[in-house]
Design a protein around this motif. Sequence first.
Motif, PDB file in Angstrom:
ATOM      1  N   ILE A  76       0.875  -1.176   0.000  1.00 24.08           N
ATOM      2  CA  ILE A  76       0.000   0.000   0.000  1.00 24.08           C
ATOM      3  C   ILE A  76       0.910   1.223   0.000  1.00 24.08           C
ATOM      4  N   ALA A  77       0.755   2.057  -1.017  1.00 25.52           N
ATOM      5  CA  ALA A  77       1.691   3.168  -1.187  1.00 25.52           C
ATOM      6  C   ALA A  77       1.004   4.369  -1.820  1.00 25.52           C
TER       7      ALA A  77
ATOM      8  N   GLY B 149       9.578  14.207  -4.779  1.00 23.67           N
ATOM      9  CA  GLY B 149       9.032  13.376  -3.721  1.00 23.67           C
ATOM     10  C   GLY B 149       9.031  11.889  -3.994  1.00 23.67           C
ATOM     11  N   ILE B 150       9.593  11.460  -5.128  1.00 25.78           N
ATOM     12  CA  ILE B 150       9.610  10.046  -5.491  1.00 25.78           C
ATOM     13  C   ILE B 150      10.744   9.351  -4.747  1.00 25.78           C
TER      14      ILE B 150
ATOM     15  N   ILE C 213       5.061   2.052 -15.276  1.00 17.75           N
ATOM     16  CA  ILE C 213       5.990   2.726 -14.373  1.00 17.75           C
ATOM     17  C   ILE C 213       5.227   3.196 -13.138  1.00 17.75           C
ATOM     18  N   VAL C 214       5.649   2.691 -11.970  1.00 17.03           N
ATOM     19  CA  VAL C 214       5.025   3.080 -10.709  1.00 17.03           C
ATOM     20  C   VAL C 214       6.011   3.970  -9.952  1.00 17.03           C
ATOM     21  N   SER C 215       5.617   5.202  -9.703  1.00 19.85           N
ATOM     22  CA  SER C 215       6.453   6.163  -8.968  1.00 19.85           C
ATOM     23  C   SER C 215       5.953   6.214  -7.525  1.00 19.85           C
ATOM     24  N   ILE C 216       6.738   5.657  -6.612  1.00 14.67           N
ATOM     25  CA  ILE C 216       6.314   5.512  -5.217  1.00 14.67           C
ATOM     26  C   ILE C 216       6.856   6.668  -4.378  1.00 14.67           C
ATOM     27  N   HIS C 217       5.940   7.367  -3.721  1.00 10.56           N
ATOM     28  CA  HIS C 217       6.310   8.484  -2.856  1.00 10.56           C
ATOM     29  C   HIS C 217       6.414   8.066  -1.390  1.00 10.56           C
ATOM     30  N   GLU C 218       5.547   7.136  -0.975  1.00 13.45           N
ATOM     31  CA  GLU C 218       5.564   6.691   0.420  1.00 13.45           C
ATOM     32  C   GLU C 218       4.976   5.293   0.496  1.00 13.45           C
ATOM     33  N   VAL C 219       5.634   4.406   1.237  1.00 14.40           N
ATOM     34  CA  VAL C 219       5.134   3.051   1.445  1.00 14.40           C
ATOM     35  C   VAL C 219       4.479   2.980   2.824  1.00 14.40           C
ATOM     36  N   LEU C 220       3.203   2.611   2.846  1.00  9.79           N
ATOM     37  CA  LEU C 220       2.452   2.511   4.090  1.00  9.79           C
ATOM     38  C   LEU C 220       2.380   1.080   4.609  1.00  9.79           C
ATOM     39  N   HIS C 221       2.534   0.115   3.710  1.00 10.38           N
ATOM     40  CA  HIS C 221       2.483  -1.291   4.100  1.00 10.38           C
ATOM     41  C   HIS C 221       3.173  -2.111   3.021  1.00 10.38           C
TER      42      HIS C 221
END
Length: 231
Positions: free
Chosen positions: A5-6, A69-70, A86-94
């Motif tokens: 979850i991100a 922020g990536i 392409i998945v640009s992830i800023h924050e991983v929550l789980h």
Amino acid sequence: MRLVIARCSVDYAGRLTAHLPLATRLLMVKGDGSLLVHSDGGSYKPLNWMSPPCTLATLEPDEDQREAGIRELWKVTHTKTADQLIVSIHEVLHDSAHELGADPGLQKDGVEAHLQKLLAEQIELLGEGHRLVRREYMTAIGPVDILATDASGASVAVELKRRGDIDGVEQLTRYLELMNRDPRLAPVRGVFAAQEIKPQARMLAEDRGIRCLVLDYDAMRGLDDSDSRLF
């Protein structure tokens, strides 16, 4: 299966292009290599996905991307078409991984399973020149009941129900959307087959270019002699 979850944005590039802006989403990486992107709505249909065969590479963002922020980039590339997600992830929550083991697959009730077997044996009910390719043709989101070809050699996907309703049409629509991404199959036409098809389902199917076929179960089993009928 890996579940992440991100907060992320997603871009699809290839035969079509699509963009999902920054939001919190569920990223599902399956054991077959497929990646599905889900939101907290829209039922069970993913917002975007990459079906196997594909490869997932984790990349470090460049300086400009970090300033935006990536924190991490996922590049998923289809092995045959070179399409990319392409998945640009800023924050991983789980982030978790789970071993699900072998799945026995969807077990249809007796009538639906028998309808599938009978239609495979009587594939000409779809129309003259149709040929069976296989039953239970597997896609990344489940098996379509029958894959066939028509007289011209074009692919035909058939979804079977005892009573055809809107949910069945939606299910076939998802299969067709996925199968039409496969250059080995495309273009794929759909046939929604059932003993009874509700008017709303017929209207939705026809609006989406899906043909409806009403099946006579007794006749297919050889129990109904249509020549002896008064009506």
